[in-house]
Design an enzyme around this catalytic site. Structure first.
Site, PDB file in Angstrom:
ATOM      1  N   CYS A 143       0.803  -1.220   0.000  1.00 36.41           N
ATOM      2  CA  CYS A 143       0.000   0.000   0.000  1.00 36.41           C
ATOM      3  C   CYS A 143       0.841   1.277   0.000  1.00 36.41           C
ATOM      4  CB  CYS A 143      -0.950  -0.013   1.196  1.00 36.41           C
ATOM      5  SG  CYS A 143      -2.034  -1.453   1.227  1.00 36.41           S
ATOM      6  N   LYS A 210      -7.809   0.578  10.920  1.00 34.03           N
ATOM      7  CA  LYS A 210      -7.907  -0.513   9.955  1.00 34.03           C
ATOM      8  C   LYS A 210      -6.975  -1.616  10.416  1.00 34.03           C
ATOM      9  CE  LYS A 210      -6.962  -1.657   5.122  1.00 34.03           C
ATOM     10  NZ  LYS A 210      -6.753  -1.121   3.774  1.00 34.03           N
ATOM     11  N   LYS A 263     -12.522  -0.621  10.638  1.00 33.67           N
ATOM     12  CA  LYS A 263     -12.613  -1.716   9.673  1.00 33.67           C
ATOM     13  C   LYS A 263     -11.702  -2.843  10.082  1.00 33.67           C
ATOM     14  CE  LYS A 263     -10.778  -2.445   5.115  1.00 33.67           C
ATOM     15  NZ  LYS A 263      -9.950  -1.945   4.070  1.00 33.67           N
TER      16      LYS A 263
HETATM   17  C1  PBG Z   1      -6.926  -1.388   0.031  1.00 37.87           C
HETATM   18  C2  PBG Z   1      -8.200  -1.793   0.702  1.00 37.87           C
HETATM   19  C3  PBG Z   1      -8.532  -3.056   1.199  1.00 37.87           C
HETATM   20  C4  PBG Z   1      -9.851  -2.971   1.626  1.00 37.87           C
HETATM   21  C5  PBG Z   1     -10.277  -1.670   1.408  1.00 37.87           C
HETATM   22  N1  PBG Z   1      -9.236  -0.949   0.864  1.00 37.87           N
HETATM   23  C6  PBG Z   1      -7.763  -4.312   1.215  1.00 37.87           C
HETATM   24  C7  PBG Z   1      -6.521  -4.420   1.998  1.00 37.87           C
HETATM   25  O1  PBG Z   1      -6.179  -3.570   2.817  1.00 37.87           O
HETATM   26  O2  PBG Z   1      -5.830  -5.405   1.751  1.00 37.87           O
HETATM   27  C8  PBG Z   1     -10.623  -4.134   2.187  1.00 37.87           C
HETATM   28  C9  PBG Z   1     -12.094  -4.104   1.982  1.00 37.87           C
HETATM   29  C10 PBG Z   1     -12.768  -5.433   2.063  1.00 37.87           C
HETATM   30  O3  PBG Z   1     -12.172  -6.474   2.434  1.00 37.87           O
HETATM   31  O4  PBG Z   1     -13.956  -5.476   1.753  1.00 37.87           O
HETATM   32  N2  PBG Z   1      -5.991  -0.759   0.814  1.00 37.87           N
HETATM   33 ZN    ZN Z   2      -3.853  -0.769  -0.038  1.00 41.34          ZN
END
Ligand code: PBG
Ligand code: ZN
Length: 340
Positions: A143, A210, A263
């Protein structure tokens, strides 16, 4: 004898009698601090760079990856039923698009910027959130921009993420939502919005709390964003890290976030409650992520429960914990369920 019975019951403990307060469907609904409404829902969309694509994601029931030409026909009936907001994730499928810098993230011809423009023109009342990250566009799937040792280069990543956020805002996104987890990106984006003179009309929603874990698998299948080595544990929060989440929420509020997101949702209800407590004067969003959604589908298919009942129960839990915005793959179904 009958008088004696009455006096015994009157002198009894009145507070033990709760049933009267929720004996009717309406009084049951009055027991909740807030009720799910259509305007609380944000619907995630995966937008492919293949304009005619419409691919079902096997691990994410009923969800598709769609090219821009399939977007309007899909959304038209939903907007008619009361869809208010979508969050966009770009998915580059074409060969050789990904590189170490995630250059394609803000390609003006790329799927996110093109669909922001299209949706703004076609659905004037639809609120458009753009997820901001590089993992869909980087060759390594992380990311941000990496150092030689494979760890995130925070300052380069923040520069790049904030540029991408600006490109989405300039294209017309009402809200930019950085999900990358690099330190300081909220401040960097806010400063660039102020500099550009657009801070007053762009909402900055931070994925503040997150957590790392196994619940993003179906999303990574849909977005093709699985890291090619390692994992995200050094930038997404450890599942036990409640204090760390509280610090991240405090930090992002101070850096200028307008909305705080937590999240995943259902395993992190205490964090949602903390976010509501720390950010008591701001909206709190919760993302019921792909793995949570897939679990509910799998359990319903196994006969554990009825899917609609569970979709409502899980969402009610999220609202009770303190969220007022829910990012949910159930949104199309809720639009039907909340109409009947
Ligand atoms: C990307 C992102 C992710 C999600 C939202 N933005 C995946 C991750 O961090 O690997 C996950 C959303 C979902 O699982 O529904 N940074
Ligand atoms: Zn990402």
């Amino acid at each position: 004898a009958s008088t004696a019975a009455t006096s015994v019951s009157i002198s009894g403990d009145i507070s033990s009698q709760l049933h009267g307060g929720y004996s009717h469907p309406l009084t049951r609904s009055w027991q909740a601090e807030r009720q799910l409404t259509k305007s609380m829902l944000i619907y995630p969309l995966f937008i492919s760079d293949q304009v005619e694509e419409e691919t079902l994601i096997p691990s994410l029931p009923n969800q598709h990856r769609r090219g821009i030409n399939k977007l309007i026909p899909h959304l038209e009936p939903l907007v008619r039923k009361g869809l208010r907001s979508v969050i966009l994730f770009g998915v580059p499928i074409a060969q050789n698009v990904k590189d170490t810098l995630g250059s394609a993230a803000d390609d003006p011809q790329g799927p996110v910027i093109q669909s922001i423009r299209l949706l703004r023109a076609r659905f004037p009342s639809l609120f458009i959130v753009a997820d901001v990250c590089l993992c869909e566009y980087t060759s390594h799937g992380h990311c941000g921009i990496l150092r030689d040792d494979g760890s995130l280069n925070n300052s380069l990543s923040v520069d790049r993420i904030s540029d991408v956020a600006m490109a989405y805002a300039e294209a017309g996104a009402h809200c930019v939502a950085p999900s990358d987890m690099n330190d300081g990106r909220i401040r960097a984006i806010k400063l660039k919005l102020i500099e550009a003179g657009t801070a007053h009309k762009v909402v900055l929603m931070s994925y503040s709390a997150k957590f790392s874990g196994c619940l993003y698998g179906p999303f990574r299948d849909a977005a093709g964003s699985c890291p090619s080595f390692g994992d995200r544990k050094c930038y997404q929060l450890p599942p036990g890290g409640r204090g760390l989440a509280r610090r991240a929420i405090h930090r992002d509020i101070q850096e200028g976030a307008d909305i705080i997101m937590v999240k995943p949702a259902s395993s992190y209800l205490d964090i949602i409650s903390d976010a509501k407590d720390i950010g008591k004067d701001m909206p709190v969003a919760a993302y019921q992520v792909s793995g949570e959604f897939a679990m509910i589908h799998a359990a319903a298919a196994a006969g554990v429960f009825d899917i609609k009942t569970m979709a409502f129960e899980s969402t009610e839990g999220i609202l009770r914990a303190g969220a007022t915005i829910v990012v949910s793959y159930f949104t199309p179904q809720f639009l039907d369920w909340l109409s009947s």
